[in-house]
Design a protein around this motif. Structure first.
Motif, PDB file in Angstrom:
ATOM      1  N   TYR A 123     -23.179  26.053 128.860  1.00 56.57           N
ATOM      2  CA  TYR A 123     -23.150  27.554 129.036  1.00 56.57           C
ATOM      3  C   TYR A 123     -21.765  27.941 128.243  1.00 56.57           C
TER       4      TYR A 123
ATOM      5  N   ASP B  74     -23.496  28.462 140.760  1.00 56.84           N
ATOM      6  CA  ASP B  74     -23.962  29.721 139.901  1.00 56.84           C
ATOM      7  C   ASP B  74     -24.880  30.401 140.886  1.00 56.84           C
TER       8      ASP B  74
ATOM      9  N   ASN C  40     -24.293  34.357 140.862  1.00 56.40           N
ATOM     10  CA  ASN C  40     -25.383  35.184 140.137  1.00 56.40           C
ATOM     11  C   ASN C  40     -26.571  35.235 141.137  1.00 56.40           C
TER      12      ASN C  40
ATOM     13  N   SER D  40     -15.985  30.260 140.210  1.00 60.79           N
ATOM     14  CA  SER D  40     -16.920  30.089 139.174  1.00 60.79           C
ATOM     15  C   SER D  40     -17.509  31.531 138.842  1.00 60.79           C
TER      16      SER D  40
ATOM     17  N   ALA E  22     -20.592  33.650 136.978  1.00 53.98           N
ATOM     18  CA  ALA E  22     -21.944  33.658 136.637  1.00 53.98           C
ATOM     19  C   ALA E  22     -22.270  32.879 135.113  1.00 53.98           C
ATOM     20  N   ALA E  23     -22.929  32.053 135.017  1.00 54.54           N
ATOM     21  CA  ALA E  23     -22.968  30.984 133.888  1.00 54.54           C
ATOM     22  C   ALA E  23     -23.555  32.168 132.841  1.00 54.54           C
TER      23      ALA E  23
ATOM     24  N   ASN F 266     -16.029  28.362 132.671  1.00 57.17           N
ATOM     25  CA  ASN F 266     -16.786  28.342 133.875  1.00 57.17           C
ATOM     26  C   ASN F 266     -15.985  28.945 135.053  1.00 57.17           C
TER      27      ASN F 266
END
Lengths: 544, 996
Positions: A134, A531, A535, B732, B734-735, B741
């Motif tokens: 990413y 993640d 998210n 972290s 969100a990618a 990161n």
């Protein structure tokens, strides 16, 4: 007298006090800009045309180096050991260590889980790999956002030559992004999706894209890029052929990604590569030496240098990790010492003829062996891996990666390697085409290409195979012999449905010495838990 | 001149007149001067000092009275006063714990004209005199303080002769935990006040020296932020803990504030000299196999494997013995006070030479401190000028403690048979070439690697305090200061040294490194203060402005010896600014209901324009219960005060100065990328969060101060709760949403709860004897309550690097747990209670943490006449330490398959694991401990000379540790015990001379 003197003094002092009071009202001081000449603002970067290539260079460098200071010191990725965070090093752990091609004893960062097919969503290696991919996507997106025609106009860059240059740069950035998405498609499946069309915003939560949609995106993107990229390019920069190469890889695995095989297209694009301006190097080993930039076979390389591009990833990792014990007494690898931790699993060694499995002290380059790809070192080593972690002598060592040139000149540094890493190598296209043809029932076409590869590998001509050999198991083994440790093995095994099943077992697969089948969920990696928590749009892959 | 001066010696230890006021009356002098007599004021002075009770008298009255000093017994105030009363024309009265003295004749004349001692200025309790304590931007009488603050005065007789300013505080204040990093000379301790309220941002308290907030970021070439301050120059420490007292420092006060005031000038000419000499040694070494034991172990363990057995050496080297030594250090301090043209000053010079107990390691400090304190216009304008330059010379070492434990005991230290290694033993392979992944001979590393630095630091300020003529209730205060530092370090490793083969370039080429750091920090502060008393109402209003600039640069150049190969070349620069407005209102009603409100608006350049500013309010209420009618005549309570406070403080110390803006970083010359035939500097877009803003901590505090039985027992109890929100947290992202990161952003919350009790007691007090016993204990619990956008019990930030493998971590920050909670596998045991190698119950488990559940400090001093015996100790309870020394040791480590051998612990040889079990909770140990920091025995010779007093003392530092922890030392900050520099045990002889 005294009093009046005092009065004067008093006034002077009071004036002084109040003048100091009014001096320092510097609320505007809070609006700072960096004063370090190495840290600059976005506007400063893009106002100068000379900087554009440096930003593009970072997009490339993000695949091999780990930060802005070599070998470590200013990492791209935080909370992860910088030495590990180079893309190719992580890719090795993901694509090679998880297979029959390599083993190591380390437990750090989830290496044991990788080696024994027992990873989960907290495995650090998987987290780092995902983060690194990413990051490349992020760098590329940002470069694309900052280099649109409108932005160039806005910054007064109207020179036609420069605009053409930027146009090439943009196609390359898109290629690097497409490559990263291809890796994500191959490893994690459905992943968060973000392009330069999205605004750079830390609050932005990318949406998840389905595997088929991601496949289509990459396919379309690569086709567009292919037309935008130049026929040939500078060393280290991708050209048209690289896009075709990646398309052939994508098509070869289409069935895994979308359930719809695309063998014809895989062959078609592999043919495009074979017909391109690249050609096989006279000797296999030349592709893995310190002067491999002279090989005409490498379509896209990650460029490294022991002095100017220092990293614990890149080929430094490959050369140092494979080297240990007494190897350097017998072999000139161009380094002062290795880490002695990664060995070969016996199943890989056994893909070669028994006679080729031993190290021959008089023939350290294996040029006199039947198969010159049998680059093993086994003096004092056992072939089997009886226990984990074991020692470096449990399992044969590999000698494929070296820091010396064809002429035996050692690299520029004894601890960091000059050898470039071949990302795309022409010989893969021959085998890709061959496999597609076998799958399409065109065995003679397949044999044609396999023979070219075998003839190069076998110095004595004993490598010839017949039409009856043209079956899937043969082609899978041949790919392993030819492309060992080149970040493909896991993908290949999955395409042949051998990665998790009992169809093919290798030592320590599933954390059993003899090997055992593992859950089919391991064909795909879990989205890292970090993640999932960052998210809320994301749904974990099945089984994790 | 119509006025005579009456001096009140307040706080006798300083010996400085602080309050003066005039009184009319003229007396005919009585001449009593004869041989062998001393001025009675000198006697008062000394009595006040020894008894720690202020004396109030008119110096004019007594200026011609001389007495026989032989009759005075300085260890007994009462008998001395009686003696003076019986033999000389004086009368005394003890009121409000102050000795009030009058000349008898004067008494007759002025019988009705009694001293009016304003309660405000002198309401004095025994021992704990109602000090004027320093608070942020001002001072307040201790009894009027509404916030939670602890004043620590260093008792020069019982301080254990600390070398650093932090160490003097160890165990002295409830809620303050000081953890020394080990025994390296000059190293600075970590200070944690009430746990620490941040996760990724700094947890260091703000340190303010004479009104200047010093930069407490680390400095290359110096191992101690406060290293440049000579503890002998420190007058008091004030530790501000609750938000009511800290919020006036707003953005930088979340982790508490330590205000250090240095000693001031005095018109009295005095000279003082002190010196101490210290002998230190390593009290405990790790039990490893000797050469013979090691040979036997290898022969047993690898029976039949002749390659390994035949490779053994024949020596018997005790590598630990080779690196440690008994060292001698010394410390000299000279100070003088006096006046030049009526301007009082103090000058001190200090020299410290600390030799480490590991060879070659040393720390030298030279410092001067000058304070000039003139007053003008009837004390309307007071000026304080401080200037403290210092030079620090370090001889660093790369700590060989761990490698000495692991180095093969069968090898010699020196070996000339190899062409490599400059005469030191070096591991060679079968071809005779150095093995580059072997570890380097620890003695060669000590002897051949030079690592020196010099740090020159200058701290200074000028403070003007002006009381407006004709409007004396209003005062203006200006304080301008600087903190300038220059650090210059050199590291050198010669070609062909073992270290040049095993690290650096792994090719035998040496290292030439020079690094330089510069820091230029400036501060300007201005505030106005207005006080007014109207019958029952008292108002004290303060408002001000502050500006600070922090600038630093760092260069580091590393090359081979000839300079033609560059390993690293870094040049960096950075700066940030803080601008603030602040105000405080103190309102007192009937002298027993106290209200304080503060407000600070802080701007930091570390956030974007929209987020520069943070507002930090606080409010507090205190009730002096003992002043109420129902308690006023009560003789049991001498002091009783209830305090309540609430406030908000901030945090902006995230290390980086530009984390909020999008920046690009050019790569260094060793991280270029080749495109075509050219190597390009790569340009990286950095991750950032434009919405970055202040982290905010809210603190609730309830405190009760009490004094009973004439303050023979006094103390306080405090309960607090601190909640930190918008944690400046590196988590972290969100990618795909950012360029890296993890970024610093404001996510998460954590909570600290605690209880603090401190007690100061005087269990014995007779004519000759006095025993002071002080103790404090703190209970603290920290918990992360939110960490990520989406709550997930599985998420954790992995931290706590463990040695023994590359890059493994064993701790985690996780919701529902304390920060730095251990994250390990649960070991399974057999029936005999022995751990079963490699067998664990399930997966990684979050359990236990390195933070003590409670910690305490205790100090005692017994004095008998001119003798005294004191000790200081501190303890931690409920803390866990991961014994990394033990965990990275396993049987198969003895031979690593690369031709080298490695020693192991005797424990490992007998009952350790065969293979590395780094993540087993078997190595997590309970590490509660009590440490006796120092014991001091001293004697003051008061009468040996007219010209001077002499004091001598003997003390032992790090006397003993009581613990069940099996490693070397249970006191490990953040709980991973690995390669620690042993804390030495030292014997000190100290001497101090006060010239009269």
């Amino acid at each position: 007298m005294l009093t009046s003197n005092n009065q004067i003094m008093k006034r002077i002092y009071i004036t002084l006090i109040f003048s100091i009071f009014t001096l320092n009202s510097c609320v505007n001081d809070l609006d700072t800009v960096p004063i370090d000449r190495n840290i600059v603002t976005t506007e400063q970067i893009y106002s100068n045309p000379d900087n554009y290539k440096g930003v593009l260079a970072k997009c490339y460098a993000a695949l091999s180096l780990s930060g802005q200071q070599g070998p470590t010191g200013d990492p791209d990725i935080s909370n992860f050991d910088e030495g590990y965070s180079s893309f190719v090093r992580l890719a090795f752990y993901v694509q090679v260590l998880t297979t029959d091609e390599a083993i190591m004893g380390s437990q750090t960062n989830g290496l044991r889980q990788m080696a024994t097919n027992t990873w989960d969503s907290n495995t650090a290696i998987l987290n780092g790999y995902y983060a690194r991919l990413y990051q490349i996507i992020g760098y590329s997106n940002e470069f694309l956002r900052q280099t649109t025609d409108a932005k160039l106009q806005e910054r007064g860059h109207t020179d036609a030559g420069f605009k053409q240059q930027v146009s090439d740069f943009r196609a390359e950035a898109r290629f690097l992004r497409a490559y990263s998405y291809w890796v994500l498609l191959d490893t994690y499946g459905k992943v968060p999706f973000v392009t330069d069309a999205d605004k750079q915003d830390p609050q932005f939560l990318p949406k998840q894209i389905s595997r088929t949609d991601l496949y289509s995106y990459i396919e379309n993107e690569l086709k567009e890029i292919e037309t935008a990229l130049p026929e040939t390019n500078e060393y280290g920069r991708v050209d048209k052929t690289a896009a075709n190469f990646l398309l052939s890889r994508l098509y070869l695995n289409a069935e895994v990604y979308t359930k719809n095989p695309q063998w014809t297209k895989a062959a078609e694009y592999a043919e495009k590569v074979i017909q391109s301006h690249y050609s096989l190097s006279p000797k296999y080993l030349y592709n893995f030496l310190a002067d491999n930039h002279t090989s005409r076979e490498i379509i896209w390389s990650l460029n490294l240098d022991g002095v100017q591009s220092k990293t614990y990833g890149g080929t430094t990792f490959f050369v140092l990790a494979q080297t240990g014990g007494t190897m350097l007494n017998y072999l000139k690898l161009g380094i002062a010492g290795g880490w002695g931790n990664i060995r070969l699993r016996p199943e890989f060694v056994n893909k070669f003829q028994l006679a080729d499995q031993n190290f021959v002290t008089t023939d350290p380059d294996a040029f006199a062996k039947n198969d010159s790809r049998a680059l093993f070192f086994n003096i004092g080593h056992k072939k089997e891996i009886a226990a984990l972690p074991g020692t470096f002598q449990d399992g044969y060592a590999f000698t494929k990666w070296r820091n010396v040139t064809k002429n035996g000149v050692v690299g520029s540094d004894a601890a960091y390697v000059d050898t470039d890493f071949p990302m795309f190598r022409l010989s893969e296209s021959y085998l890709t085409a061959a496999e597609a043809y076998i799958r399409l029932g065109k065995n003679s076409e397949a044999l044609n290409y396999v023979t070219i590869i075998r003839n190069r590998a076998y110095n004595n001509g004993n490598g010839s195979v017949s039409l009856s050999d043209m079956n899937l198991n043969f082609i899978l083994d041949e790919r392993s012999r030819e492309l060992s440790w080149e970040l493909l093995r896991r993908t290949d095994l999955i395409r042949f449905n051998k990665f998790t099943t009992a169809d093919y077992l290798w030592s320590w697969k599933g954390n059993a010495q003899a090997g055992k089948a593992v859950d089919a969920k391991f064909n795909i990696f879990p989205i890292p838990s970090s993640d999932i928590t960052a998210n809320p749009n994301l749904i974990q892959n099945d089984g994790y | 001149m119509k006025k005579t001066v009456i001096s009140i010696i307040l706080l006798a230890t300083t010996g400085l007149p602080i309050v003066t006021y005039g009184k009319s009356g003229q007396e005919k002098p009585i001449i009593l001067k004869t041989e062998n007599r001393v001025s009675i004021t000198k006697v008062f002075d000394k009595l006040s000092k020894t008894s720690k009770i202020p004396f109030l008298y008119s110096s004019t009255d007594f200026k011609d009275v001389f007495v026989e000093e032989n009759g005075v017994n300085y260890s007994s105030l009462e008998s001395s006063l009686k003696y003076l009363k019986n033999n000389y024309p004086i009368q005394y009265e003890i009121k409000n714990n102050t000795v009030i003295l009058r000349k008898t004749k004067l008494k007759q004349i002025a019988r009705n004209d009694d001293f009016r001692i304003q309660k405000d200025t002198i309401s004095i309790q025994e021992k704990k005199i109602d000090e004027v304590v320093i608070i942020g931007y001002g001072k307040v009488k201790k009894s009027d303080a509404t916030g939670s603050l602890t004043t620590v005065k260093i008792d020069s007789g019982n301080n254990g002769s600390p070398v650093s300013a932090q160490d003097a505080l160890t165990g002295k204040a409830a809620g303050v935990n000081i953890i020394s990093p080990g025994g390296a000379p000059g190293a600075g301790s970590t200070i944690r006040i009430r746990g620490g309220s941040s996760l990724s941002a700094s947890n260091d308290p703000l340190i303010v020296i004479d009104g200047i907030a010093i930069d407490n970021s680390s400095t290359s070439g110096s191992s101690n932020i406060l290293g440049m301050i000579n503890p002998n120059d420190i007058d008091t420490y004030t530790v501000l803990k609750d938000a009511s007292s800290t919020a006036i420092y707003g953005s930088r006060a979340s982790n508490g504030v330590i205000i250090i005031t240095t000693k001031k000038g005095s018109k009295k000419t005095r000279f003082q000299y002190s010196s101490n000499t210290k002998v230190s040694y390593n009290p405990k070494m790790l039990d490893v196999l000797t050469g013979d034991e090691y040979r036997n172990f290898i022969k047993d363990y690898y029976a039949g494997n002749n390659t390994i057995i035949n490779g053994l050496g024949t020596g018997n080297t005790d590598w630990q013995k080779e690196i440690y030594r008994t060292s001698v250090s010394n410390d000299q301090n000279f100070s003088m006070t006096g006046a030049v043209k009526d301007i009082p000053f103090r000058l001190s010079l200090g020299y410290t030479d600390q030799q480490g107990i590991i060879k070659k390691n040393s720390y030298e400090r030279m410092n001067a401190s000058l304070a000039v304190n003139p007053s003008f216009f009837d004390k309307h304008l007071n000026i304080n000028l401080n200037y403290k330059p210092s030079i620090e010379n370090n001889n660093f070492i790369s700590n060989p403690a761990s490698s000495a434990v692991g180095f093969d005991p069968t090898r010699p230290v020196y070996d000339n048979s190899s062409q490599y290694g400059l005469g030191y033993f070096i591991w060679n392979d079968a071809s005779g070439k150095p093995i580059t992944i072997a570890s380097a001979n620890p003695v060669s590393v000590l002897n051949l690697r030079k690592d020196k630095s010099q740090v020159i630091r200058q701290i200074g300020n000028i403070q003007l305090d002006y009381k407006i003529h004709g409007f004396e209730d209003l005062k203006l205060n200006l304080n301008s200061g600087f903190d300038i530092l220059k650090s210059d370090g050199d590291i050198f490793v010669p070609d062909n040294a073992p270290l040049a083969w095993t690290s650096i370039g792994n090719d035998g080429q040496g290292l030439l490194e020079n690094y330089r750091q510069k820091k230029n920090n400036y501060q300007f502060d201005a505030y106005a203060n207005y006080t007014k008393t109207l019958s029952n109402h008292k108002i004290d209003l303060m408002g001000g402005y502050s500006w600070q600039k922090f600038w630093q640069s760092y260069d580091d150049n590393q090359t081979n010896i000839t300079g033609n190969k560059v390993y690293q070349n870094i040049i960096s620069k950075s700066e940030y600014y803080l601008v603030s407005f602040y105000g405080r209102l103190n309102y007192t009603f009937k002298d027993r209901y106290l209200f304080t409100g503060t407000l600070r608006n802080d701007g930091s350049s570390r956030f974007s324009k929209d987020n520069h500013w943070g507002l930090f309010p606080s409010a507090a209420f205190a009730w002096k219960i003992n002043e109420e009618a129902f308690l006023k005549d009560n003789s049991f309570f001498s002091d009783l005060k209830l305090r309540l406070s609430y406030g908000k403080t901030g945090q902006q110390d995230i290390g980086g100065d530009y984390e909020w803006m999008q920046t690009y970083t050019f790569s260094q010359s060793n991280a270029l990328y080749q495109l075509g035939n050219q190597y390009y500097q790569t340009i990286r877009p950095n991750g950032y969060d434009p919405n970055l803003k202040w982290e905010t901590t809210s603190t609730y505090n309830i405190g009760l101060d009490f004094g009973i039985l004439k303050n023979r027992i006094s103390g306080s109890v405090e309960v607090y709760k601190r909640t930190t929100d918008d944690l400046l947290n590196k988590i972290s992202v969100a990618a795909g949403s950012n360029l890296t990161n993890m970024i610093f952003t404001n996510v998460g919350s954590m909570e600290n709860k605690g209880l603090e009790i401190s007690l100061n007691t005087i269990p014995v007090k007779t004519t000759d004897w006095q025993w002071n016993l002080d103790a404090n204990i703190t209970f603290n619990k920290s918990e992360i309550t939110k960490l990520t956008l989406v709550d997930s019990p599985n998420y954790g930030v992995n931290i706590g690097n463990v040695s023994g493998s590359t890059a493994g971590t064993i701790q985690t920050h996780s919701v529902g747990f304390s920060p730095y909670t251990f994250y390990l596998y649960q070991q399974e045991y057999d029936e005999a209670g022995k751990p079963i190698e490699g067998k664990y119950k399930g997966g990684l488990v979050k359990d236990k943490n390195p933070m003590p559940k409670s910690f305490m400090g205790i100090s005692s001093k017994v004095s008998y006449k001119n003798w005294y015996l004191g000790f200081n100790g501190h303890a931690n309870f409920g803390n866990y330490v991961y014994n990394n020394i033990k965990s990275k040791d396993y049987k198969t480590k003895a031979t690593l398959g690369n031709g080298t051998y490695s020693n192991i612990l005797s424990y490992t040889a007998e009952q350790g694991f065969d293979n590395l079990q780094l993540y087993s909770d078997f190595f997590l140990e309970k590490a509660s401990f009590f440490r006796m920091d120092n014991i001091t025995l001293g004697h003051n010779f008061k009468t040996i000379s007219e010209k001077f007093d002499l004091g001598v003392n003997l003390s032992v530092q790090n006397v003993f540790v009581i613990t069940k922890y099996t490693g070397l030392d249970p006191e490990v900050y953040l709980g991973i015990d690995n390669n620690m520099y042993s804390r030495p045990r030292s014997f000190l002889f100290g001497l101090n001379v006060n010239f009269k």
